[in-house]
Design a protein around this motif. Structure first.
Motif, PDB file in Angstrom:
ATOM      1  N   ASP A 154     -52.145 -84.002 -14.940  1.00 45.09           N
ATOM      2  CA  ASP A 154     -52.143 -82.748 -14.193  1.00 45.09           C
ATOM      3  C   ASP A 154     -53.255 -81.808 -14.625  1.00 45.09           C
ATOM      4  O   ASP A 154     -53.346 -80.679 -14.153  1.00 45.09           O
TER       5      ASP A 154
ATOM      6  N   LYS B  85     -48.104 -88.536 -13.099  1.00 41.56           N
ATOM      7  CA  LYS B  85     -47.615 -87.712 -14.211  1.00 41.56           C
ATOM      8  C   LYS B  85     -46.403 -88.336 -14.900  1.00 41.56           C
ATOM      9  O   LYS B  85     -46.129 -88.060 -16.062  1.00 41.56           O
TER      10      LYS B  85
ATOM     11  N   ASN C 288     -44.610 -78.656 -13.631  1.00 39.51           N
ATOM     12  CA  ASN C 288     -45.433 -77.564 -14.165  1.00 39.51           C
ATOM     13  C   ASN C 288     -44.754 -76.193 -14.115  1.00 39.51           C
ATOM     14  O   ASN C 288     -45.370 -75.192 -13.771  1.00 39.51           O
TER      15      ASN C 288
END
Length: 918
Positions: A845, A886, A859
């Motif tokens: 990311d 991710k 996030n």
């Protein structure tokens, strides 16, 4: 202990204990050990941690703890002996000082001058001495408060009181209040202060005061450039200090190279002795110096006309040379022109000048290499004078030899001796006893007690408890030969056969005809032939020289043995015993060993402690079943034990905590049972719920209840079979109290362990050992500093060693490869999973935190249930590089069980460094 001298006039030096030390084990206390900074040598030293593993880039802290073989407990035995040119002094148990020999300058401190003494005489007005030194014609002490007092010759201001007037009694040195060690030279003196600095005073023509000048000073001046000193010595006209890093500095006269810096130039400020590290002890003679190194070697330098350097030559040396043929040394002392070393087998070897027999080998021939002192074994301390030498032995006595024109050998003669002679009037611990919550010891007939004092059982005139030794206050307690302690009272047998008791007296247990509690001793009525004494809960019993036994005090269970249950505040005769050789008192019962090896017991018996196969109390003695070869007897709470001539031990009575030692816990036994695994027992002692045996090899084994550490092992777990007591050395006596034990070691040191809730163990201030040198065998793997702090540098292994006084202990250190949690080739210590100039790090990311540290898939700055849902949705899917998914935590191209494990590790953590699980 260490001394120095000037020509035939010797200026002695010294160092003495300034603080206490305790062993590493919890619940295990030494009685008053000396400060490691004062050059004493350890019997036991333990290092921690043991065999640790540290990741490269990490740190470890090694520490060492231990206690001393000479336990310098000047409160317990007089081994602190110092020797001047022609006089000698000793520090006694009471904190007082005795001196003998030449007194032309008042150096004996007895208020006179000019009249020598051939046997020890007491120095006036001293009773709290912690350190002692003897110079050429003066003497000095450090008091417990840290002040210094000196007396004797003061022609050069060496007494430090601002005058040049001699003093025949101790006079305060100006301005010193935190001294730990004192040293006395020919005409100057020095003190080591608590902050590691050194101050000196007196003559200074050669710069021996170390303050950068050659100006004399009648008051102390500070030695320049020294702030980490751990010991000091003084020679005739030079001084030396050992520093915390194990190096050594000297200053002053250097005409023969005695400063050891490769020159013959005097120095009024300290210079470093060449090539020395790991210094353990140091000594300064007239014009030479010596050092004992870790590992037991000795090096000397300076004047060598008489073989002072011990290297087989007569050549002076301005740098240290090895003393040859010595063996492994444990302690060192330096005289005017001779030196002595105590070896690991506790014998002595000496070398150098011998015209007066100061080498102690029966001759007057100088020796350029070490010779053995005749007939001395079990030496615990040494001290060299101008032309004489003294040694303290394990039995507490002193021996001296050499020059004796002024009576400095203390043997009531003026004739020199080439082999050791006995010093008069210096004696040893003669008895030790542990009571309910207090302990007592007799040193040379003087009784000292410590611990709980609510009933005055310490005998010092008050009811204040004390964790330090306090003397029993009473005329006539100067010749105690035996001790007995009950729950809250104490008794002493005097050399005359009389008895004194003190403490709780409400049941008449003091035997003086009253029921009064007293904090000072009273005389037991009608007894003048006692040979032994024992104390129970609230009664006492005495063994008479006739073989009879008399008891007094509480008698509700018939424990007085006279056929009644009536209390008595004066002694009554125990019925039917006329050949007793030993007695013992439990809580409410007693036992006696008869001359034929059989046993008789009387009193309370509800747990079978009388050993006669019943639970019936008896007010007259009954025979213990099945024992006819007893050599010793002990009675504890409700348990009794006997040592047998076969070396075995048998016990009977209460066994609630395994105190019978037969591998059974619970219940009781009305007949003796065999204690497991003891075949060489010579003595036995019982406490409330535990017991201990002393073996023929001096080792101790204990069994029973152990919640307070009374078994003397590292674990608090009770044991129904004997376990080895650790760190006692060769024990000569042992006494079990309520929940603690005290033992007397062969070197007269007293050790106590177990419960200390009422200070019954004595001093309770643990202290680390000041290891003089730490080493790493592989500095490329691990580096270590002077404090034991270690830096792990590279993967591999290294041996970490620390040492003190010839004792070295070591352990292995394994350095592991550094963590690289994200697998990017950069250790966590460098990038901690963040992108630090490392573009190959997998960071899907792009937030600067590698996937291995970042489970925050959405996030929101937290790895939580929302991320779990996202992770599960992607499980089983492939991942595409170079950015990867991710959820591909390990960035291997797949999202699978490996990633599950890593994700779970990160749950609950924010992304980044704080999310790393090392």
């Amino acid at each position: 202990m260490h001394t120095a001298t000037n020509g035939h006039r010797r200026r002695a030096l010294l160092r003495i204990p300034a603080s206490l030390l305790v062993p590493a084990l919890a619940g295990y206390l030494l009685f008053s050990a000396p400060n490691p900074a004062n050059g004493r040598e350890l019997t036991n030293i333990t290092l921690s941690p043991v065999s640790p593993s540290v990741t490269a880039g990490g740190k470890a802290q090694f520490t060492a703890t231990g206690f001393f073989d000479d336990l310098g407990s000047h409160a317990l035995r007089p081994v602190t002996v110092v020797a001047g040119d022609d006089h000698t002094c000793v520090l006694k148990a009471t904190g007082t000082v005795l001196c003998w020999g030449q007194n032309n300058s008042g150096q004996l401190g007895n208020g006179q001058s000019g009249s020598l003494a051939v046997i020890p005489e007491q120095v006036s007005g001293l009773d709290t001495v912690a350190a002692l030194a003897a110079g050429s014609g003066h003497s000095c002490v450090v008091l417990a408060a840290g002040v210094v007092r000196c007396w004797g010759d003061n022609s050069a201001g060496q007494l430090g009181n601002g005058t040049t007037n001699p003093a025949t009694t101790p006079a305060p040195v100006s301005g010193i209040t935190t001294a730990r060690v004192v040293a006395a030279g020919n005409s100057h003196s020095c003190a080591l202060l608590a902050n590691g600095t050194v101050q000196c005073w007196g003559a200074n023509a050669s710069g021996q005061l170390g303050n950068g000048t050659t100006t004399p000073s009648l008051t102390p001046v500070t030695v320049t450039g020294i702030s980490t000193a751990t010991d000091i010595v003084t020679g005739a006209f030079h001084s030396c200090a050992r520093l915390a890093d194990g190096t050594m500095k000297c200053w002053g006269s250097n005409g023969f190279g005695q400063l050891g810096n490769g020159t013959n130039t005097n120095s009024s400020s300290p210079v470093t002795v060449t090539g020395l590290s790991n210094v353990s002890m140091l000594g300064a003679g007239n014009d030479h110096s010596c050092a004992l190194l870790l590992g037991g070697t000795v090096r000397c330098w300076g004047f060598n006309m008489f073989g002072n350097l011990g290297n087989g030559t007569l050549v002076d040396s301005s740098t240290p040379v090895l003393v040859t043929g010595l063996g492994t040394a444990r302690a060192l002392s330096t005289g005017s022109h001779h030196n002595c070393a105590r070896l690991t087998d506790d014998t002595l070897r000496c070398w150098g000048f011998n015209a007066n027999g100061q080498l102690g080998n029966g001759s007057t021939v100088n020796a350029t290499s070490p010779v053995t002192v005749t007939g001395l074994v079990n030496v615990v301390a040494i001290e060299n004078g101008g032309a004489h030498t003294c040694a303290a032995l394990a039995n507490g006595s002193l021996r001296c030899w050499g020059y004796n024109a002024f009576g400095q050998l203390g043997n009531n003669s003026g004739v020199q001796a080439t082999t050791p002679v006995v010093v008069w009037g210096v004696s040893n611990v003669s008895a030790i006893v542990a009571g309910g919550s207090h302990s007592c010891a007799a040193l040379g007939g003087l009784v000292h007690c410590w611990g709980y004092n609510g009933s005055g059982q310490l005998g010092h005139g008050s009811f204040f408890s004390n964790n330090l030794l306090v003397p029993v206050q009473a005329l006539g307690i100067s010749n105690a030969t035996g001790l007995g302690a009950g729950e809250s009272h104490t008794c002493a047998v005097l050399a005359t056969g009389a008895l004194k008791c003190w403490g709780a007296g409400g049941n008449g247990q003091l035997g003086d005809g009253s029921s009064t509690t007293t904090a000072t001793p009273v005389t037991v009525s009608g007894i003048s032939t006692a040979t032994a004494i024992s104390g129970g809960s609230s009664h006492s019993c005495a063994l008479l020289s006739t073989g009879g036994v008399r008891c007094w005090g509480l008698n509700g269970f018939g424990q007085l043995g006279n056929g009644t249950n009536n209390n008595s505040s004066t002694p009554v005769t125990v019925t039917g015993i006329s050949t007793a050789t030993a007695i013992a008192s439990g809580y409410n019962h007693n036992c006696a060993r008869l001359a034929d090896g059989t046993l008789r017991c009387w009193g309370a018996n509800f747990a079978g402690g009388l050993g006669n196969s019943t639970f019936n109390d008896s007010s007259t003695p009954v025979t213990v079943s099945g024992i006819s070869t007893a050599t010793g007897i002990s009675a504890g709470g409700d348990t009794s034990c006997a040592a047998l001539s076969t070396g075995g031990v048998r016990c009977w009575g209460d066994n609630s905590y395994g105190q019978l030692g037969n591998n059974v816990t619970g219940g009781s036994s009305t007949m003796p049972v065999t204690v497991s695994g003891i075949t060489t027992g010579v003595a036995v002692t019982t406490g409330y719920t535990h017991a201990c045996a002393r073996l023929s090899d001096g080792k101790l084994r204990c069994w029973g209840y152990n919640a307070d550490g009374q078994l003397g092992v590292a674990s608090p777990v009770s044991s129904p079979v004997p376990v080895n007591v650790i760190h006692t050395g060769f024990a000569t006596a042992v006494s079990a109290g309520g929940n603690h034990v005290c033992a007397l070691r062969a070197d007269s040191a007293t050790l106590c362990w177990g419960s200390n809730n009422l200070s019954q163990l004595g001093s309770v201030t643990p202290a680390p050992v000041a290891v003089l040198a730490w080493t790493s065998s592989n500095p490329a793997v691990a580096a270590i500093d002077a404090s034991g702090g270690t830096l792990a540098i590279a993967p591999g292994s290294s041996t970490i060693a620390g040492g003190y006084g010839g004792r070295i202990i070591s352990t292995s250190l394994t350095v592991l490869a550094p963590l690289d949690t994200d697998g990017d080739g950069v250790p966590d210590t460098a990038d901690n999973c963040t992108l630090v100039a490392n573009p190959s790090q997998c960071d899907s990311d792009g937030d600067g935190y590698g996937n291995r540290c970042d489970g925050d898939l959405n996030n929101n700055n937290a790895t939580n249930a929302q991320d779990t849902t996202l992770f599960r949705a992607q499980l089983g899917q492939p991942s595409v590089g170079p950015t990867y998914n991710k959820a591909d935590i390990n960035c291997n191209g797949f999202i699978n069980a490996q990633d599950t494990t890593l994700f779970r590790t990160l749950l609950g953590f924010p992304p980044g460094p704080s999310g790393v699980a090392p």
